[in-house]
Design an enzyme around this catalytic site. Structure first.
Site, PDB file in Angstrom:
ATOM      1  N   ASN A 173      40.079  35.104  38.600  1.00  0.00           N
ATOM      2  CA  ASN A 173      40.995  34.006  38.936  1.00  0.00           C
ATOM      3  C   ASN A 173      41.346  33.265  37.641  1.00  0.00           C
ATOM      4  O   ASN A 173      40.839  33.582  36.558  1.00  0.00           O
ATOM      5  CB  ASN A 173      40.364  33.067  39.973  1.00  0.00           C
ATOM      6  CG  ASN A 173      41.374  32.080  40.529  1.00  0.00           C
ATOM      7  OD1 ASN A 173      42.487  32.469  40.885  1.00  0.00           O
ATOM      8  ND2 ASN A 173      41.037  30.816  40.597  1.00  0.00           N
ATOM      9  N   LYS A 174      42.193  32.285  37.773  1.00  0.00           N
ATOM     10  CA  LYS A 174      42.711  31.512  36.647  1.00  0.00           C
ATOM     11  C   LYS A 174      41.610  31.085  35.677  1.00  0.00           C
ATOM     12  O   LYS A 174      40.536  30.675  36.115  1.00  0.00           O
ATOM     13  CB  LYS A 174      43.446  30.298  37.216  1.00  0.00           C
ATOM     14  CG  LYS A 174      44.018  29.341  36.231  1.00  0.00           C
ATOM     15  CD  LYS A 174      44.915  29.983  35.198  1.00  0.00           C
ATOM     16  CE  LYS A 174      46.020  30.844  35.775  1.00  0.00           C
ATOM     17  NZ  LYS A 174      46.736  31.654  34.769  1.00  0.00           N
ATOM     18  N   ASP A 234      43.020  36.321  41.983  1.00  0.00           N
ATOM     19  CA  ASP A 234      44.058  37.311  41.699  1.00  0.00           C
ATOM     20  C   ASP A 234      43.597  38.734  41.982  1.00  0.00           C
ATOM     21  O   ASP A 234      44.413  39.629  42.190  1.00  0.00           O
ATOM     22  CB  ASP A 234      44.514  37.194  40.247  1.00  0.00           C
ATOM     23  CG  ASP A 234      45.509  36.063  40.104  1.00  0.00           C
ATOM     24  OD1 ASP A 234      45.112  34.903  40.308  1.00  0.00           O
ATOM     25  OD2 ASP A 234      46.694  36.342  39.843  1.00  0.00           O
ATOM     26  N   ALA A 286      49.145  35.098  42.981  1.00  0.00           N
ATOM     27  CA  ALA A 286      48.988  36.529  43.262  1.00  0.00           C
ATOM     28  C   ALA A 286      49.817  37.022  44.453  1.00  0.00           C
ATOM     29  O   ALA A 286      50.624  37.955  44.313  1.00  0.00           O
ATOM     30  CB  ALA A 286      47.511  36.847  43.439  1.00  0.00           C
TER      31      ALA A 286
HETATM   32  O1  MRU Z   1      48.852  32.350  36.367  1.00  0.00           O
HETATM   33  P1  MRU Z   1      49.058  31.989  37.809  1.00  0.00           P
HETATM   34  O2  MRU Z   1      49.548  30.598  37.973  1.00  0.00           O
HETATM   35  O3  MRU Z   1      49.895  32.999  38.543  1.00  0.00           O
HETATM   36  O4  MRU Z   1      47.589  32.040  38.412  1.00  0.00           O
HETATM   37  C1  MRU Z   1      47.436  31.857  39.791  1.00  0.00           C
HETATM   38  C2  MRU Z   1      46.019  31.739  40.191  1.00  0.00           C
HETATM   39  O5  MRU Z   1      45.121  31.882  39.399  1.00  0.00           O
HETATM   40  C3  MRU Z   1      45.748  31.526  41.642  1.00  0.00           C
HETATM   41  O6  MRU Z   1      44.509  30.918  41.802  1.00  0.00           O
HETATM   42  C4  MRU Z   1      45.706  32.879  42.365  1.00  0.00           C
HETATM   43  O7  MRU Z   1      46.834  33.649  42.082  1.00  0.00           O
HETATM   44  C5  MRU Z   1      45.574  32.711  43.823  1.00  0.00           C
HETATM   45  S1  MRU Z   1      47.095  32.189  44.521  1.00  0.00           S
HETATM   46  C6  MRU Z   1      46.958  32.092  46.194  1.00  0.00           C
END
Ligand code: MRU
Length: 352
Positions: free
Chosen positions: A261-262, A251, A61
């Site tokens: 989040n993911k 995110d 993010a």
């Molecule tokens: O799809 P991505 O790899 O961009 O997903 C990222 C995540 O889910 C992270 O946990 C989130 O962005 C936090 S990053 C400090």
């Protein structure tokens, strides 16, 4: 990288996930090629940055916010050379970059900041090259601030980890996701610096393996003890008493504390609650969206089914994020301190 940004980077051989090229382009470490290859791509157009963000060459993010701001600046400098730079060009560029990925609020947050800086310069009557310099200054400020925020999050969160903590994390929240030392991984790095004798278990993170490919890559480089597991092993390890703390990034955090989040984060939070394990979320304040009341309003990216291996002709459904309800979150570690429930109040206080 300038001195202020450098100062926030930690002791690690921290990766340079993003930088300027000498001619003003944006140099990205292509994360789709890690860990096999440390390859870089140079981006200097809106289309190029939209592709890099959409394909997860640059991801996480905070980092996609920084990348979008820098990409807009590089493309604007090019538009000046072609005599095509004017407010309408800016608006189109911002709109296209903002649409590259919907869930991380950092993307729109960073673009709004650079767009405002450009508008102020236009309104002031500045010539196009001066407007581009205003864009570049704002992009650099965002980058430097995010690096500093990561260090502050690390310092605030490390005391939450007991000595010898066995930490479960998900996806990648390190230098590859946030510049600087990272958010959740920033906490891990500070705890490691202070010899908290920690150990990290990284979920593989389906479908693109950000945890198994990227988090272990960062941790091994820093000499932090770690191992990877498949996502579906997490609850079982909790049941066996092998995990003390779950620590993830986000995110977007809604005004009521719901956390996007993911994909797979929600399942970890449910399992952590079942086993009495604290579930911590680490974020810079740029990840908080006070305009969104709750998780139901957060746009969830659904990626191509082609990222999931299926039998030919079989359908695949590929949501990339999920929402963890605030009630499952033990605490949120931010660059303005550690907050707890009731999150509607504690989040609002961060912005007072
Ligand atoms: O799809 P991505 O790899 O961009 O997903 C990222 C995540 O889910 C992270 O946990 C989130 O962005 C936090 S990053 C400090």
């Amino acid at each position: 990288m300038d001195k202020a940004v450098e100062a926030g980077r930690g002791p690690s051989k921290t990766v340079e996930a993003i930088s300027w090229t000498p001619s003003g382009g944006v140099r990205l470490l292509d994360q789709t090629r890690l860990p096999q290859e440390e390859a870089y791509v140079e981006v200097r157009s809106i289309d190029g940055m939209v592709e890099a963000i959409g394909a997860l060459r640059v991801r996480g993010a905070p980092l996609i916010g920084i990348a979008a701001a820098m990409g807009l600046t590089a493309a604007a400098a090019d538009a000046v050379r072609r005599d095509a730079f004017e407010p309408q060009w800016m608006q189109d560029g911002v709109r296209r970059l903002a649409a590259a990925r919907p869930t991380a609020v950092n993307l729109t947050w960073a673009l709004e900041r650079v767009a405002r800086a450009a508008k102020d310069a236009f309104d002031h009557g500045d010539d196009p090259s001066t407007v581009v310099e205003a864009l570049r200054a704002e992009a650099n400020d965002i980058w430097r601030e995010e690096v500093e925020r990561c260090r502050t999050i690390g310092e605030a969160g490390a005391p939450l980890l007991p000595k010898g903590a066995r930490i479960l994390t998900h996806c990648n929240t390190g230098a590859l996701a946030a510049a600087g030392i990272g958010t959740a991984l920033g906490i891990v790095r500070v705890a490691h610096e202070r010899d908290r004798s920690i150990h990290v278990t990284s979920c593989e993170t389906r479908p693109l393996n950000q945890g198994a490919r990227l988090t272990t890559w960062e941790l091994v480089r820093d000499g932090i003890p770690c191992r990877a597991i498949v996502d579906s092993a997490a609850a079982w390890l909790m049941a066996r008493g092998e995990i003390d703390v779950v620590l993830v990034g986000a995110d977007r955090v809604a005004a009521n504390g719901d956390v996007a989040n993911k994909i797979g984060t929600y399942a970890l939070a449910v399992a952590a609650r079942q086993h009495g394990i604290p579930f911590y979320v680490a974020i810079p304040c740029s990840t908080i969206d006070m305009d969104v009341a709750g998780g139901a309003e957060i746009p969830i990216e659904v990626r191509s089914g082609g990222e999931i291996l299926t039998a030919p002709g079989a359908e695949a459904h590929n949501p990339a994020f999920d929402v963890t309800p605030a009630e499952l979150v033990t605490a949120i570690v931010t660059d303005r301190g550690v907050i707890e429930a009731p999150y509607d109040l504690s989040l609002r206080r961060l912005f007072d």
